[in-house]
Design an enzyme around this catalytic site. Structure first.
Site, short mmCIF file in Angstrom:
data_model
loop_
_atom_site.label_atom_id
_atom_site.label_comp_id
_atom_site.label_asym_id
_atom_site.label_seq_id
_atom_site.Cartn_x
_atom_site.Cartn_y
_atom_site.Cartn_z
N SER A 104 0.83 -1.21 0.00
CA SER A 104 0.00 0.00 0.00
C SER A 104 0.87 1.26 0.00
CB SER A 104 -0.93 0.00 1.21
OG SER A 104 -0.18 -0.18 2.38
N HIS B 189 -2.66 -2.53 -5.74
CA HIS B 189 -3.02 -2.17 -4.37
C HIS B 189 -4.53 -2.30 -4.18
CE1 HIS B 189 -3.48 1.18 -1.15
NE2 HIS B 189 -3.52 -0.03 -0.60
N GLU C 189 -5.54 0.29 -7.03
CA GLU C 189 -4.53 1.16 -7.64
C GLU C 189 -3.56 0.24 -8.40
OE1 GLU C 189 -3.87 5.15 -4.96
OE2 GLU C 189 -3.11 3.29 -4.10
N ASN D 285 -2.96 6.86 -0.36
CA ASN D 285 -2.34 6.99 0.95
C ASN D 285 -1.44 8.22 1.05
OD1 ASN D 285 -3.68 4.91 2.11
ND2 ASN D 285 -2.12 3.37 1.67
#
Ligand code: 3H9
Length: 699
Positions: free
Chosen positions: A414, A435, A447, A485
């Site tokens: 991640s 991800h 992702e 993130n």
């Protein structure tokens, strides 16, 4: 201009086909061509009946959504969107809709305006306008209740969910359901009518079935449901108003009300945002660079790691019918993970979400692998081991050796550097990041992280398979945290600063949920695990990535260090009674002591507006940086990440869309305000160059 409607005459029957690839959208030109074709056929004596059909994949996907916002040919130009169906109802020859593939929105409304409908059993029929923040605007709110009754009509229009041909026949939406070509059956239906068998009547002359009192009760029930439908509430209430008119008023009165309500919805900011979301999701999976010579076929998938993520990923592929081999440290651990997945499918079956055969079929598709050799035979291997660079590097190396030539290796990290992992595998062209978001079998976002060496074919193949498993792929470049993130980081930084300054967790969550986020940040961190959240920060510290700011994310790190790990330990930012969160005096004292130690002045006057601005501005600002760096290639991709992965409100269209609505000059002004009131430590409030440039061009 190429005609978008094709007419074929055969033995006294005219077959009128809409030909507007890819989904036969009813653009202004299609509506015009249809009108002209039908009008001229109505006058041809040799023609005794008309079949209306679609070419290619379906009957019609409805109005051309791309025309909703623009002036040319749009509905705002004053055209009556129900002009074609009004004409059909005047034609004294039977007009029968032959539906294959899909009849959605305006497509189904067109079919309902015909004298009868034949559908293939697998066809999907629905009025999904609510998902775009509008209502059916071509007679759907008046004809559907007349055909299927108030209760079913409301259910279809408020959920937007399509039904299949068989269900449509059961509820009376179509007259005939067939397994083969609906056009031939429609022709037969018309010919039988000549023999006196009868074909349906214009729907406008039908009465809405059911007793008035029951219909009224359904309408009241729907009203209370509509108020909690977020971005869709406005359109939902309009649907209900129009359905009520279908019961109590004449067809023409109902149509006039519908037309007015449709225009109002179309003009609403919610609808503009939802339409942006529709196109953003479709654009997200588009490859920005050509060069793929072919999309490889993924027939088998290996998953390494049987923890929460690995299991969810395995289920995602099995749910789409793709066989999975799951590898763990030992065969016994792999068997345990496979058994846990079987139990999860069983639970879904017990809750009525899956049929027994589906649960058994999906479980059977996931098997434990005995060794890396077995995994190495798969077409795609997704590594989902512990989020630690050393462990992942070692796994990348092993998979690089074990996987067969041509196989794709993906890491589910991640945050970590995909290029380093790709290098370790020795096969950068075959390596990519995938991800998934937790719970992976539920969340739609993936992702797709493109490394420096990822080949065009590898990228095209994984994008295709992500779509095949009904998820939304967003392609990103390599940086810490990718798109989602990385933007989360400044958002959480401000949350923790606000706590230090005296805001309570519930005050912050309340403000952010009031803004529309599905979950406030403090509840979110408690759910994810404060220890997990803190570990992400600690890992960044190890890599020297943290700003030299002694206050940076100290609240979550401290709570984690004293064992307040969130919901799982019963206390984190909140104290928990089961899943119910309550503000906790202990958190308050801990944070107050931290603030005193670091000379942070606490205050009582933190407003919801300040909370929302301080959390959202840095997030949007970071989005502009990602765009400038090329990590995200479209601003709408960033919106999709936040809408599908982090619960950003659909009504606001995503952070970048929202930022654009607020205006670059406004964003700049507010960033500068917080830069001076908060102190611009580590350039937290310095506008991204791209944002500043936007504001310069548009002061
Ligand atoms: C309406 O009808 C209002 C009425 O009441 C009348 C009022 C007066 N328009 O989804 P895909 C494009 S509102 C324009 O990937 P799939 C889409 O952008 C409408 N474009 O394919 C994409 O373009 P690109 C109510 C549309 O096979 C391409 O087609 N109808 C439309 O996964 C392929 O789309 C709906 O809400 C459209 N209506 O799914 C239905 N639809 O290739 C919306 C699609 O350039 N559509 N495109 O990215 C769908 O649900 C799905 O597209 C469908 C096919 C099931 C049809």
């Amino acid at each position: 201009m190429t005609k978008l409607v094709h007419v074929e005459r055969c033995d006294g029957i005219a077959i009128v086909r809409i030909q507007n690839s890819p989904v036969n959208a009813l653009s202004a030109q299609v509506r015009g061509d249809l009108y002209n074709a039908l009008q001229s056929l109505s006058k041809e004596e040799a023609i005794v009946g008309i079949v209306l059909a679609g070419s290619g994949r379906g009957f019609s996907g409805g109005a051309d959504i791309g025309e909703f916002g623009g002036p040319a040919g749009s509905f705002r130009a004053g055209e009556d969107p129900a002009r074609v169906t009004a004409l059909i109802e005047e034609i004294d020859k039977p007009v029968v809709a032959a539906i294959h593939g899909f009849a959605l929105g305006g497509g189904l409304e067109l079919a309902m305006g015909c004298h009868a409908r034949v559908a293939s059993a697998q066809a999907r029929l629905g009025l999904p306008e609510i998902s775009l923040g509008v209502i059916p605007g071509a007679g759907g709110t008046q004809r559907l209740p007349r055909l299927v009754g108030v209760s079913k009509a409301l259910e279809m229009m408020l959920s937007g969910r399509p039904i299949n041909g068989k269900e449509a026949a059961l509820i009376g939406l179509v007259e005939l359901v067939v397994d083969d070509d609906p056009v031939s059956s429609a022709i037969r239906l018309i010919k039988n009518r000549q023999a006196g068998d009868g074909v349906g009547h214009a729907t406008r002359f039908m009465q809405v079935p059911g007793a008035g009192k029951d219909n009224q009760a359904e309408i009241e029930k729907a009203r209370s449901r509509a108020t909690s439908m977020g971005a869709k509430s406005k359109a939902a209430l309009k649907v209900i108003e129009c359905v009520a008119a279908s019961v109590g008023q004449s067809f023409d009165e109902g149509m006039a009300l519908e037309r007015e309500a449709f225009s109002q919805c179309l003009e609403s900011p919610e609808s503009a945002a939802l339409r942006h979301v529709f196109f953003a999701e479709r654009a997200a999976g588009k490859l920005d660079t050509p060069g793929a010579s072919g999309v490889g076929k993924i027939s088998t998938v290996g998953v390494v790691g049987g923890g929460t993520m690995g299991r969810g990923i395995a289920m995602s592929f099995a749910n789409a019918g793709i066989p999975v081999r799951l590898l763990e440290l030992t065969e016994q651990k792999a068997n345990t993970a496979v058994e846990a997945i079987r139990l999860e499918y069983q639970r879904q079956m017990d809750r009525g979400k899956l049929k027994a055969a589906e649960a058994a079929g999906r479980s059977a598709l996931i098997q434990a692998a005995r060794n890396e050799g077995e995994i190495g035979l798969c077409d795609l291997v997704v590594e989902a081991v512990f989020e630690d660079m050393q462990i992942k590097l070692e796994m990348a190396q092993r998979l690089g050796r074990a996987c067969r030539d041509g196989a794709i290796i993906a890491s589910n990290t991640s945050t970590l550097d995909i290029d380093r992992l790709a290098q370790a595998s020795g096969r950068p062209a075959d390596f990519v990041g995938l991800h998934f978001f937790s719970p992976a079998n539920i969340m739609r976002l993936v992702e797709v992280v493109r490394g420096k060496g990822t080949s065009a074919n590898t990228l095209a193949t994984v994008v295709e398979v992500v779509k095949r498993i009904a998820k939304v792929p967003v392609i990103t470049g390599v940086c810490w945290g990718f798109v989602g993130n990385r933007m989360l980081e400044p958002y959480l930084r401000e949350v923790e600063s606000l706590l230090l300054e005296g805001a309570s967790p519930s005050q912050i969550d309340h403000a952010i949920e009031g803004f529309g986020m599905a979950m406030g940040p403090c509840r979110m961190m408690d759910l994810a695990g404060v220890d997990v959240v803190a570990k992400v920060v600690e890992e960044q510290a190890k890599e020297g990535r943290l700003p030299e700011d002694p206050l940076y994310r100290i609240v979550s790190r401290h709570l984690a260090s004293v064992g307040r790990h969130g919901q799982k330990t019963g206390e984190g930012f909140y104290r928990y009674e089961g899943r119910v969160a309550a503000d906790d005096v202990d958190t308050h004292s801990l944070v107050q002591a931290m603030a005193a130690r670091h000379d942070v002045k606490q205050r009582q006057d933190i407003s919801s507006e300040e909370i929302v601005e301080r959390c959202m501005l840095p997030l949007i600002n970071e989005g502009y940086r990602l765009l400038a760096e090329g990590i995200a290639s479209r601003s709408s991709d960033i919106d999709v990440v936040w809408l599908t992965g982090y619960g950003f409100p659909q009504a606001l269209g995503g952070p970048m869309y929202h930022g654009e609505r607020l205006g670059a000059a406004h964003l700049l002004k507010r960033l500068s305000h917080y830069g001076s009131t908060q102190g611009n430590i580590w350039n937290y409030w310095t506008p991204a160059a791209m944002l500043a440039a936007h504001a310069g061009g548009n002061p």
